[in-house]
Design an enzyme around this catalytic site. Sequence first.
Site, PDB file in Angstrom:
ATOM      1  N   ALA A  71       0.830  -1.204   0.000  1.00  0.00           N
ATOM      2  CA  ALA A  71       0.000   0.000   0.000  1.00  0.00           C
ATOM      3  C   ALA A  71       0.868   1.260   0.000  1.00  0.00           C
ATOM      4  O   ALA A  71       0.506   2.276  -0.592  1.00  0.00           O
ATOM      5  CB  ALA A  71      -0.906  -0.009   1.228  1.00  0.00           C
ATOM      6  N   THR A  72       2.006   1.171   0.656  1.00  0.00           N
ATOM      7  CA  THR A  72       2.896   2.340   0.712  1.00  0.00           C
ATOM      8  C   THR A  72       3.304   2.738  -0.710  1.00  0.00           C
ATOM      9  O   THR A  72       3.320   3.927  -1.056  1.00  0.00           O
ATOM     10  CB  THR A  72       4.135   2.005   1.569  1.00  0.00           C
ATOM     11  OG1 THR A  72       3.682   1.706   2.889  1.00  0.00           O
ATOM     12  CG2 THR A  72       5.126   3.151   1.614  1.00  0.00           C
ATOM     13  N   GLN A 181      -7.556  -0.476   5.380  1.00  0.00           N
ATOM     14  CA  GLN A 181      -8.205  -0.978   6.596  1.00  0.00           C
ATOM     15  C   GLN A 181      -9.688  -1.266   6.379  1.00  0.00           C
ATOM     16  O   GLN A 181     -10.394  -1.616   7.332  1.00  0.00           O
ATOM     17  CB  GLN A 181      -8.031   0.034   7.743  1.00  0.00           C
ATOM     18  CG  GLN A 181      -6.590   0.277   8.132  1.00  0.00           C
ATOM     19  CD  GLN A 181      -5.931  -0.924   8.817  1.00  0.00           C
ATOM     20  OE1 GLN A 181      -6.595  -1.862   9.253  1.00  0.00           O
ATOM     21  NE2 GLN A 181      -4.607  -0.905   8.909  1.00  0.00           N
ATOM     22  N   CYS A 326       4.700   1.423  11.985  1.00  0.00           N
ATOM     23  CA  CYS A 326       5.703   2.150  11.213  1.00  0.00           C
ATOM     24  C   CYS A 326       6.375   3.217  12.073  1.00  0.00           C
ATOM     25  O   CYS A 326       7.438   3.706  11.756  1.00  0.00           O
ATOM     26  CB  CYS A 326       5.054   2.832  10.009  1.00  0.00           C
ATOM     27  SG  CYS A 326       3.768   1.849   9.284  1.00  0.00           S
TER      28      CYS A 326
HETATM   29  N1  7TS Z   1      -2.423   2.600   4.721  1.00  0.00           N
HETATM   30  C1  7TS Z   1      -3.015   2.262   5.878  1.00  0.00           C
HETATM   31  C2  7TS Z   1      -4.369   2.838   6.201  1.00  0.00           C
HETATM   32  C3  7TS Z   1      -2.392   1.392   6.769  1.00  0.00           C
HETATM   33  O1  7TS Z   1      -3.012   1.064   7.906  1.00  0.00           O
HETATM   34  C4  7TS Z   1      -1.114   0.880   6.450  1.00  0.00           C
HETATM   35  C5  7TS Z   1      -0.369   0.011   7.420  1.00  0.00           C
HETATM   36  C6  7TS Z   1      -0.545   1.230   5.209  1.00  0.00           C
HETATM   37  C7  7TS Z   1      -1.224   2.105   4.386  1.00  0.00           C
HETATM   38  C8  7TS Z   1       0.766   0.689   4.756  1.00  0.00           C
HETATM   39  O2  7TS Z   1       0.625  -0.625   4.352  1.00  0.00           O
HETATM   40  P1  7TS Z   1       1.891  -1.443   3.791  1.00  0.00           P
HETATM   41  O3  7TS Z   1       1.327  -2.720   3.294  1.00  0.00           O
HETATM   42  O4  7TS Z   1       2.521  -0.630   2.754  1.00  0.00           O
HETATM   43  O5  7TS Z   1       2.805  -1.622   4.959  1.00  0.00           O
HETATM   44  N2  7TS Z   1      -0.711   0.274   8.756  1.00  0.00           N
HETATM   45  C9  7TS Z   1      -0.100  -0.186   9.875  1.00  0.00           C
HETATM   46  C10 7TS Z   1      -0.617   0.000  11.147  1.00  0.00           C
HETATM   47  O6  7TS Z   1      -1.668   0.556  11.433  1.00  0.00           O
HETATM   48  N3  7TS Z   1       0.234  -0.553  12.042  1.00  0.00           N
HETATM   49  O7  7TS Z   1       1.252  -1.071  11.349  1.00  0.00           O
HETATM   50  C11 7TS Z   1       1.079  -0.839  10.006  1.00  0.00           C
END
Ligand code: 7TS
Length: 396
Positions: A71-72, A181, A326
């Site tokens: 997602a990042t 989420q 994070c």
């Molecule tokens: N967007 C949201 C709303 C998230 O909760 C997270 C990760 C990301 C993006 C990033 O996702 P990734 O797959 O790129 O890592 N959130 C969390 C959290 O709430 N605690 O640890 C990671």
Amino acid sequence: MRVYLDNNATTMVDPQVKKAMDPFFLELYGNPNSLHDFARETHADLKLALERIYAGINAPKSDSVVVTSCATESNNWVLKSIYFDYIINGRKDHIVVSEVEHPSIIATAKYLESLGVKVSYLPINSEGLIEADSLRSVITPKTALVSVMWANNETGAIFPVQEIGEICKEHGVLFHTDAVQAIGKVKVDVQSLHVDYLTFSAHKFHGPKGVGALYIKKGKEPTPCLHGGEHMGGLRSGTLNVPGIVGMGKAIELAIDSLDFEMPDVQELRDKLEDALLEIEDTFVVTPREKRTPNTILISFRGVEGEAMLWDLNRAGIAASTGSACASEDLESNPVMEAIGAEADLAHTAVRFSLSRFTTEEEIDYTIEKTKEAVKRLRSISSSYAYKPKEQMSEG
Ligand code: 7TS
């Protein structure tokens, strides 16, 4: 006993997902873009996985769902492509994000600000919710993009994406939502609202880590973030992560199937935990239950440092969180509690419990018992709680 209640940070891979991925490591490992049978043998499963991913968010075939690494990446891509496609050439100069987006949006917005982009940060109200109308007063003819998450990772608060999409449509502004989420917790249907881009990540719904996606409405294709080849219709280069894509496909199918028959059980367990914890005096939850995803509680125990609480819970085998993983190496207050304007001592006391469809009643009963013990112990040694006359305490 070991209890995992940090499912908003990441989830266990569903055994059925792992099973679906298994053949793609030792047997079906061909690069799908090669010209031999090792490649061809992956095609049917890849096609099925993509169909499941499209179906998972009800994306029309004409639109794109581009697989990314997380997602990042999807969030960075949307914001940075807006800079290249609309801002650097002077057509637009402004974007809007909420002040409680995940750091992958906030940090990217701050980076764009350092390049001269104007950024407005939509506030949340005392319940941790965004008011869609607040967007009207910041949108300008030079606004290129609005990015507001579907559901907040800290509180589980569900934001009014439908109304925000309408306002964007009225003003001819692109709308992105981070639905990380939301998928698997509430219904996400890209055809039920006006949305141009939507982000998600497989490991938040019992899929593997290292694979996510960006939904892109037809005609709104952004400049690629990764150039290099013709993968994903030329929108995102890099050899396809076949096991990851297959895993995400299976995971989203299972997540959507579980919405009607398993999420109500998750919600029941969440409510049981919340009711029991709220029996402890001087304990607060900001966002009303019916305005949250069914698996999340962000709760403050006055006088108890969130990190101290995590320490006690961890010693009892229970995993919870004080905020996004994070940022959890810093002893900072919870960003949502800060945005609400909670008193400093309350902002430091927020603990997040996030359940999944694998959470059991036995685990919740154990968590209630251990959390109550921890609050009692930590308050007995807390200078901010023990010595403060109760009458002087006001609600946060
Ligand atoms: N967007 C949201 C709303 C998230 O909760 C997270 C990760 C990301 C993006 C990033 O996702 P990734 O797959 O790129 O890592 N959130 C969390 C959290 O709430 N605690 O640890 C990671």
